[in-house]
Design an enzyme around this catalytic site. Structure first.
Site, PDB file in Angstrom:
ATOM      1  N   ASP A 148     130.708  50.912  63.271  1.00 23.52           N
ATOM      2  CA  ASP A 148     131.486  51.860  63.403  1.00 23.52           C
ATOM      3  C   ASP A 148     131.089  52.212  64.990  1.00 23.52           C
ATOM      4  O   ASP A 148     130.854  53.493  65.431  1.00 23.52           O
ATOM      5  CB  ASP A 148     130.890  53.216  62.704  1.00 23.52           C
ATOM      6  CG  ASP A 148     131.936  54.149  62.886  1.00 23.52           C
ATOM      7  OD1 ASP A 148     133.104  54.127  63.131  1.00 23.52           O
ATOM      8  OD2 ASP A 148     131.527  55.531  62.498  1.00 23.52           O
ATOM      9  N   GLY A 202     132.793  63.664  58.442  1.00 23.12           N
ATOM     10  CA  GLY A 202     133.184  63.661  57.059  1.00 23.12           C
ATOM     11  C   GLY A 202     132.038  63.211  56.105  1.00 23.12           C
ATOM     12  O   GLY A 202     132.176  63.610  54.754  1.00 23.12           O
ATOM     13  N   ALA A 234     127.032  68.591  65.453  1.00 28.81           N
ATOM     14  CA  ALA A 234     128.255  67.828  65.179  1.00 28.81           C
ATOM     15  C   ALA A 234     128.662  67.892  63.606  1.00 28.81           C
ATOM     16  O   ALA A 234     127.546  67.494  62.946  1.00 28.81           O
ATOM     17  CB  ALA A 234     128.507  66.498  65.648  1.00 28.81           C
ATOM     18  N   THR A 238     126.492  65.885  58.674  1.00 30.23           N
ATOM     19  CA  THR A 238     126.291  67.238  59.623  1.00 30.23           C
ATOM     20  C   THR A 238     125.223  66.815  60.674  1.00 30.23           C
ATOM     21  O   THR A 238     123.922  66.544  60.005  1.00 30.23           O
ATOM     22  CB  THR A 238     126.263  68.489  59.286  1.00 30.23           C
ATOM     23  OG1 THR A 238     127.624  68.852  58.468  1.00 30.23           O
ATOM     24  CG2 THR A 238     126.333  69.645  60.303  1.00 30.23           C
ATOM     25  N   VAL A 239     125.046  66.662  62.067  1.00 28.72           N
ATOM     26  CA  VAL A 239     123.945  66.611  62.741  1.00 28.72           C
ATOM     27  C   VAL A 239     123.451  67.877  63.177  1.00 28.72           C
ATOM     28  O   VAL A 239     124.373  68.683  63.570  1.00 28.72           O
ATOM     29  CB  VAL A 239     124.244  65.610  63.774  1.00 28.72           C
ATOM     30  CG1 VAL A 239     123.115  65.433  64.857  1.00 28.72           C
ATOM     31  CG2 VAL A 239     124.667  64.278  63.307  1.00 28.72           C
ATOM     32  N   LYS A 282     120.347  64.445  60.855  1.00 28.24           N
ATOM     33  CA  LYS A 282     121.481  64.120  60.247  1.00 28.24           C
ATOM     34  C   LYS A 282     121.355  64.413  58.731  1.00 28.24           C
ATOM     35  O   LYS A 282     120.745  63.611  58.095  1.00 28.24           O
ATOM     36  CB  LYS A 282     121.951  62.745  60.633  1.00 28.24           C
ATOM     37  CG  LYS A 282     123.164  62.527  59.842  1.00 28.24           C
ATOM     38  CD  LYS A 282     123.850  60.927  60.342  1.00 28.24           C
ATOM     39  CE  LYS A 282     124.128  60.647  61.638  1.00 28.24           C
ATOM     40  NZ  LYS A 282     125.418  61.365  61.858  1.00 28.24           N
TER      41      LYS A 282
END
Length: 381
Positions: A142, A29, A26, A32-33, A48
């Site tokens: 979040d 912003g 994934a 990236t994982v 990550k």
């Protein structure tokens, strides 16, 4: 996910001489994982990797390391474990437990709104993990479907603690950037940027609304418009958007999403206790949440010829009080028809009366439901 294996320069790299970067899972912003491998322990991991711009920000790195250490100390089945963190050249990274499965967002996109017992099965471990963090003085900031992971064995876990706070304190953060996903931010996060456990409770309330109805309560032309709507508007009851939602879930969402933080549940543990009462009052059956079929995680496993889990969606429950979640042929009062069979006998302790009670309850809820199935197309079925 836009990034491909061929175009990503990190694929194949070994960070810190230990963590091999394999396939992107994934991209967001900030980071990236990747699916990766701990070469030293021969253990699959999730890596990550933060955007390179953060590596040169000393304030971010200090906060990033501090938050990673704090989260690594937390232990709960509803939390994704953090194994390590580091900096390799321009790449700040976090090494986490690899959850084989997919995200709650992917599940929602595949299957749409959930019946109440499935919603409860998702919320319980999320609230359990958050409660452990809240007791340790940590706030997620979040909570959203993208940060809720579902394993192929039905485990539900929440990820990404601390990253929003670390980025918020970085010198490179622009004042025009609203951190956290706009649809789930609490009024105080929008107004002042402040956040405490009640802010996470608000986000879980929005999440519950979305699970029940298939959409978030506020819409707008842009993220700011969506975020600021909650300053002057209460979250409507889920039952106003989809017939058949029990009033107990309306009350749960209303308390969690009160605009005044003092009117909400005090923390995730307080909300979890109320959810337990709702489950007991409605007699909701136990449920195993399925991982999405077409997840980015499954795609990454396929690319690297990793053996995919053999559990199929149509396979029966692994124990008498677990139930598989399937797309039905139709709905009854917003509840999947096939799900009416979920109230199977729990061993020898459950009698035929249980099934009758569930069917009776569902029939009462259906009093205000669609007539002659006229609303079924609205659910996209």
């Amino acid at each position: 996910m836009e990034t491909s294996q061929c175009s990503d320069p990190l694929v194949g790299a070994v960070l810190d001489g230990r963590y091999r970067v394999d396939t992107p899972i994934a991209t967001g912003g900030m980071s990236t994982v990747y699916r990766g491998l701990d070469i030293r322990l021969d253990r699959p991991v999730a890596v990550k990797v933060m955007d390179p711009r953060y590596a040169g920000d000393q304030q971010f790195m200090v906060r990033f390391q501090r938050e990673a250490r704090a989260v690594a100390r937390l232990k709960h089945p509803g939390l994704v474990s953090v194994y390590d963190q580091g900096l390799d050249g321009r790449h700040a990274f976090l090494v986490m437990e690899l959850v084989e499965g997919g995200t709650l967002r992917e599940l929602l996109e595949e299957r749409g709104p959930m019946p109440p017992h499935a919603v409860a099965a998702v919320l319980a471990p999320v609230l359990g993990g958050l409660a452990v963090a809240h007791r340790a003085g940590l706030v997620h900031r979040d909570v959203k479907p993208e940060n809720v992971l579902i394993s192929d064995d039905g485990d539900v876990k929440i990820a990404d603690f601390g990253l929003v706070r670390a980025v918020a304190e970085a010198k490179i953060t622009s004042t025009s950037v609203m951190l956290g996903t706009a649809a789930y931010l609490s009024p105080e996060q929008v107004g002042t940027g402040d956040a405490d456990p009640r802010s996470d409770v608000y986000a879980v309330g929005i999440l519950a609304y979305e699970l029940l109805t298939g959409a978030t309560p506020f819409t707008g032309d842009n993220a700011l418009a969506v975020a600021y709507q909650r300053m002057d508007n209460d979250v409507p009851p889920p039952s106003a958007a989809i017939a058949g939602v029990p009033c107990q879930f309306d009350d749960l969402v209303a308390c969690a999403t009160a605009r005044d933080p003092d009117a909400r549940f005090a923390d995730a543990q307080d909300m979890a206790a109320e959810l337990d009462d709702v489950v007991t009052e409605l007699g909701l059956p136990a449920f195993r949440v399925p991982a999405p079929r077409n997840s980015a995680q499954h795609a990454a496993a396929t690319v690297h010829h990793v053996r995919r889990p053999t559990r199929a969606f149509t396979r029966g429950p692994s124990s008498p009080d677990e139930v598989e979640y399937r797309r039905p042929a139709g709905l009854f009062a917003g509840i999947e028809i096939d799900e009416l069979e979920l109230a199977r006998q729990r061993g020898k302790r459950v009698t035929t009366f249980w099934l009758i009670a569930i069917l009776t309850l569902t029939g009462l809820i259906a009093a205000g439901a669609w007539t002659l199935g006229s609303n079924l197309p609205a659910l996209g079925l």
